[in-house]
Design a protein around this motif. Structure first.
Motif, PDB file in Angstrom:
ATOM      1  N   GLU A   1       0.822  -1.212   0.000  1.00  0.00           N
ATOM      2  CA  GLU A   1       0.000   0.000   0.000  1.00  0.00           C
ATOM      3  C   GLU A   1       0.856   1.262   0.000  1.00  0.00           C
ATOM      4  O   GLU A   1       0.553   2.219  -0.712  1.00  0.00           O
ATOM      5  CB  GLU A   1      -0.922   0.000   1.221  1.00  0.00           C
ATOM      6  CG  GLU A   1      -1.846   1.199   1.274  1.00  0.00           C
ATOM      7  CD  GLU A   1      -2.778   1.135   2.463  1.00  0.00           C
ATOM      8  OE1 GLU A   1      -3.928   0.682   2.262  1.00  0.00           O
ATOM      9  OE2 GLU A   1      -2.357   1.520   3.571  1.00  0.00           O
ATOM     10  N   VAL A   2       1.926   1.259   0.778  1.00  0.00           N
ATOM     11  CA  VAL A   2       2.825   2.420   0.827  1.00  0.00           C
ATOM     12  C   VAL A   2       3.390   2.703  -0.562  1.00  0.00           C
ATOM     13  O   VAL A   2       3.434   3.852  -1.002  1.00  0.00           O
ATOM     14  CB  VAL A   2       3.968   2.189   1.854  1.00  0.00           C
ATOM     15  CG1 VAL A   2       5.058   3.233   1.713  1.00  0.00           C
ATOM     16  CG2 VAL A   2       3.406   2.195   3.268  1.00  0.00           C
ATOM     17  N   ILE A   3       3.778   1.664  -1.262  1.00  0.00           N
ATOM     18  CA  ILE A   3       4.335   1.833  -2.612  1.00  0.00           C
ATOM     19  C   ILE A   3       3.242   2.264  -3.586  1.00  0.00           C
ATOM     20  O   ILE A   3       3.431   3.209  -4.354  1.00  0.00           O
ATOM     21  CB  ILE A   3       5.030   0.532  -3.056  1.00  0.00           C
ATOM     22  CG1 ILE A   3       6.276   0.311  -2.194  1.00  0.00           C
ATOM     23  CG2 ILE A   3       5.375   0.585  -4.545  1.00  0.00           C
ATOM     24  CD1 ILE A   3       6.860  -1.069  -2.295  1.00  0.00           C
ATOM     25  N   LYS A   4       2.115   1.590  -3.540  1.00  0.00           N
ATOM     26  CA  LYS A   4       1.011   1.898  -4.462  1.00  0.00           C
ATOM     27  C   LYS A   4       0.533   3.342  -4.307  1.00  0.00           C
ATOM     28  O   LYS A   4       0.262   4.020  -5.289  1.00  0.00           O
ATOM     29  CB  LYS A   4      -0.153   0.943  -4.212  1.00  0.00           C
ATOM     30  CG  LYS A   4      -1.351   1.179  -5.089  1.00  0.00           C
ATOM     31  CD  LYS A   4      -2.464   0.200  -4.772  1.00  0.00           C
ATOM     32  CE  LYS A   4      -3.676   0.463  -5.640  1.00  0.00           C
ATOM     33  NZ  LYS A   4      -4.771  -0.453  -5.330  1.00  0.00           N
ATOM     34  N   GLU A   5       0.471   3.814  -3.052  1.00  0.00           N
ATOM     35  CA  GLU A   5      -0.072   5.145  -2.782  1.00  0.00           C
ATOM     36  C   GLU A   5       1.010   6.185  -2.517  1.00  0.00           C
ATOM     37  O   GLU A   5       0.707   7.297  -2.080  1.00  0.00           O
ATOM     38  CB  GLU A   5      -1.031   5.067  -1.593  1.00  0.00           C
ATOM     39  CG  GLU A   5      -2.225   4.173  -1.884  1.00  0.00           C
ATOM     40  CD  GLU A   5      -3.189   4.074  -0.714  1.00  0.00           C
ATOM     41  OE1 GLU A   5      -2.956   4.704   0.327  1.00  0.00           O
ATOM     42  OE2 GLU A   5      -4.189   3.353  -0.861  1.00  0.00           O
ATOM     43  N   ALA A   6       2.262   5.831  -2.782  1.00  0.00           N
ATOM     44  CA  ALA A   6       3.391   6.751  -2.571  1.00  0.00           C
ATOM     45  C   ALA A   6       3.343   7.378  -1.177  1.00  0.00           C
ATOM     46  O   ALA A   6       3.500   8.584  -1.022  1.00  0.00           O
ATOM     47  CB  ALA A   6       3.440   7.812  -3.667  1.00  0.00           C
ATOM     48  N   CYS A   7       3.097   6.530  -0.190  1.00  0.00           N
ATOM     49  CA  CYS A   7       3.150   6.930   1.226  1.00  0.00           C
ATOM     50  C   CYS A   7       2.088   7.979   1.582  1.00  0.00           C
ATOM     51  O   CYS A   7       2.285   8.788   2.483  1.00  0.00           O
ATOM     52  CB  CYS A   7       4.547   7.430   1.584  1.00  0.00           C
ATOM     53  SG  CYS A   7       5.125   6.954   3.220  1.00  0.00           S
ATOM     54  N   ALA A   8       0.968   7.944   0.903  1.00  0.00           N
ATOM     55  CA  ALA A   8      -0.082   8.948   1.120  1.00  0.00           C
ATOM     56  C   ALA A   8      -0.620   8.954   2.547  1.00  0.00           C
ATOM     57  O   ALA A   8      -1.025   9.998   3.050  1.00  0.00           O
ATOM     58  CB  ALA A   8      -1.228   8.727   0.137  1.00  0.00           C
ATOM     59  N   LYS A   9      -0.627   7.813   3.210  1.00  0.00           N
ATOM     60  CA  LYS A   9      -1.153   7.736   4.578  1.00  0.00           C
ATOM     61  C   LYS A   9      -0.057   7.892   5.629  1.00  0.00           C
ATOM     62  O   LYS A   9      -0.328   7.779   6.813  1.00  0.00           O
ATOM     63  CB  LYS A   9      -1.872   6.408   4.785  1.00  0.00           C
ATOM     64  CG  LYS A   9      -3.127   6.262   3.955  1.00  0.00           C
ATOM     65  CD  LYS A   9      -3.786   4.933   4.222  1.00  0.00           C
ATOM     66  CE  LYS A   9      -4.986   4.726   3.322  1.00  0.00           C
ATOM     67  NZ  LYS A   9      -5.569   3.387   3.494  1.00  0.00           N
TER      68      LYS A   9
END
Length: 120
Positions: free
Chosen positions: A64-72
């Motif tokens: 998720e971090v990679i997919k969302e470029a650390c958005a959260k």
């Protein structure tokens, strides 16, 4: 504002952000200790069991971090992720390639994640 809306708005940061406990992870300490850094990388690449602090949790969050470029990620988490990823490519380029192949085999997120890592 009714009570439901107030509660919902109060929960948004918890829903949209990763656990604040991860802010306590000292990226500098990890990078200064090659054995510790290697234990995280080996965990993430399924080479060895996950024994370092939060390594199991981080491994689960990585896609998720990679997919969302650390958005959260919190600001501190973003800073730490950038440090660790840059160090991975500098210190362990073969593992960095294996990391890319495991977590983004189709290179779908590579451009956005690389742009995120390059930010200051």
């Amino acid at each position: 504002m009714d009570r439901f809306n107030f509660i919902f708005l109060a929960l948004i940061p918890a829903i949209l952000c990763y656990d604040a406990a991860y802010d306590k992870v000292d990226a500098g300490k990890i990078l200064a200790d090659d054995a510790l850094f290697t234990s995280y990388i080996d965990c993430f690449l399924d080479k060895k069991p996950c024994t370092a602090e939060y390594s199991t949790e981080f491994k689960e969050l990585l896609p998720e971090v990679i997919k969302e470029a650390c958005a959260k990620c919190s600001d501190l988490q973003k800073k730490n992720v950038r440090k660790i990823v840059k160090a991975l490519f500098e210190k362990k380029p073969k593992d960095a390639i294996a990391f890319q192949e495991k977590y983004d085999p189709k290179r779908e997120y590579e451009a956005d994640f690389a742009a995120f890592v390059a930010e200051e």
